[in-house]
Design a protein around this motif. Structure first.
Motif, PDB file in Angstrom:
ATOM      1  N   TYR A 173     -11.388   3.946   1.928  1.00  0.00           N
ATOM      2  CA  TYR A 173     -10.164   3.669   1.167  1.00  0.00           C
ATOM      3  C   TYR A 173      -8.942   4.209   1.894  1.00  0.00           C
ATOM      4  N   LEU A 174      -9.009   5.456   2.333  1.00  0.00           N
ATOM      5  CA  LEU A 174      -7.856   6.073   2.986  1.00  0.00           C
ATOM      6  C   LEU A 174      -7.503   5.374   4.293  1.00  0.00           C
ATOM      7  N   SER A 199      -7.775   2.258   4.851  1.00  0.00           N
ATOM      8  CA  SER A 199      -7.311   0.889   4.616  1.00  0.00           C
ATOM      9  C   SER A 199      -6.097   0.782   3.690  1.00  0.00           C
ATOM     10  N   THR A 200      -5.782   1.825   2.958  1.00  0.00           N
ATOM     11  CA  THR A 200      -4.663   1.730   2.015  1.00  0.00           C
ATOM     12  C   THR A 200      -3.313   1.839   2.727  1.00  0.00           C
ATOM     13  N   PRO A 201      -2.373   0.973   2.389  1.00  0.00           N
ATOM     14  CA  PRO A 201      -1.030   1.078   2.972  1.00  0.00           C
ATOM     15  C   PRO A 201      -0.207   2.221   2.361  1.00  0.00           C
ATOM     16  N   LYS A 202      -0.694   2.825   1.275  1.00  0.00           N
ATOM     17  CA  LYS A 202       0.057   3.890   0.612  1.00  0.00           C
ATOM     18  C   LYS A 202       0.277   5.106   1.510  1.00  0.00           C
ATOM     19  N   LEU A 259      -6.981  10.013  -6.764  1.00  0.00           N
ATOM     20  CA  LEU A 259      -7.670   8.734  -6.676  1.00  0.00           C
ATOM     21  C   LEU A 259      -8.226   8.398  -8.056  1.00  0.00           C
ATOM     22  N   ASN A 280      -7.314   2.835  -7.799  1.00  0.00           N
ATOM     23  CA  ASN A 280      -5.900   3.020  -7.501  1.00  0.00           C
ATOM     24  C   ASN A 280      -5.708   4.444  -6.989  1.00  0.00           C
ATOM     25  N   SER A 281      -4.508   4.751  -6.536  1.00  0.00           N
ATOM     26  CA  SER A 281      -4.199   6.110  -6.095  1.00  0.00           C
ATOM     27  C   SER A 281      -2.716   6.372  -6.291  1.00  0.00           C
ATOM     28  N   GLU A 282      -2.391   7.668  -6.325  1.00  0.00           N
ATOM     29  CA  GLU A 282      -0.985   8.076  -6.448  1.00  0.00           C
ATOM     30  C   GLU A 282      -0.840   9.434  -5.775  1.00  0.00           C
TER      31      GLU A 282
END
Length: 83
Positions: free
Chosen positions: A6-7, A9-12, A69, A79-81
Motif C-alpha cells: 500500500y505504501l 503504491s499510494t500517491p498520498k 490506515l 483508506n489512510s490519513e
C-alpha cells in the motif's frame, strides 16, 4: 494488499515531499505503532530524491510522517490519513 504494498503504491505519501522530488521506494520503511480491528498506526520514513534541471540527482531529503490506515472487516487497507 499489505502495508508495504500500500505504501509503495499510494500517491498520498507525496504530500510528505518538500522539494517536489520523488519517493525512493528502496528507502521506504514503516514501523507499526498500533493495530486494532479497524485501523493501524504506522510511522513512515523514506528519502525524497531531488533532481536538477539537467536530470541529474541534486540530493536526497529525509521525509517522515505518521499515518492512520483504515482497515475493512477483512483487514485490508481501505483508506489512510496523516496524523
Amino acid at each position: 494488499m499489505g502495508i508495504d504494498e500500500y505504501l509503495k503504491s499510494t500517491p498520498k505519501l507525496a504530500q510528505l515531499c518538500s522539494q517536489n522530488g520523488w519517493i525512493d521506494n528502496e528507502t521506504l520503511h514503516y514501523e507499526l505503532m498500533e493495530q486494532a480491528d479497524n485501523h493501524a498506526i504506522v510511522n513512515v520514513t523514506f528519502d525524497e530524491v531531488v533532481m536538477e534541471g539537467s536530470g541529474c540527482v541534486a540530493g536526497r531529503v529525509s521525509c517522515y510522517g505518521k499515518m492512520r490506515l483504515v482497515l475493512n472487516a477483512s483487514g485490508q487497507i481501505e483508506n489512510s490519513e496523516f496524523m
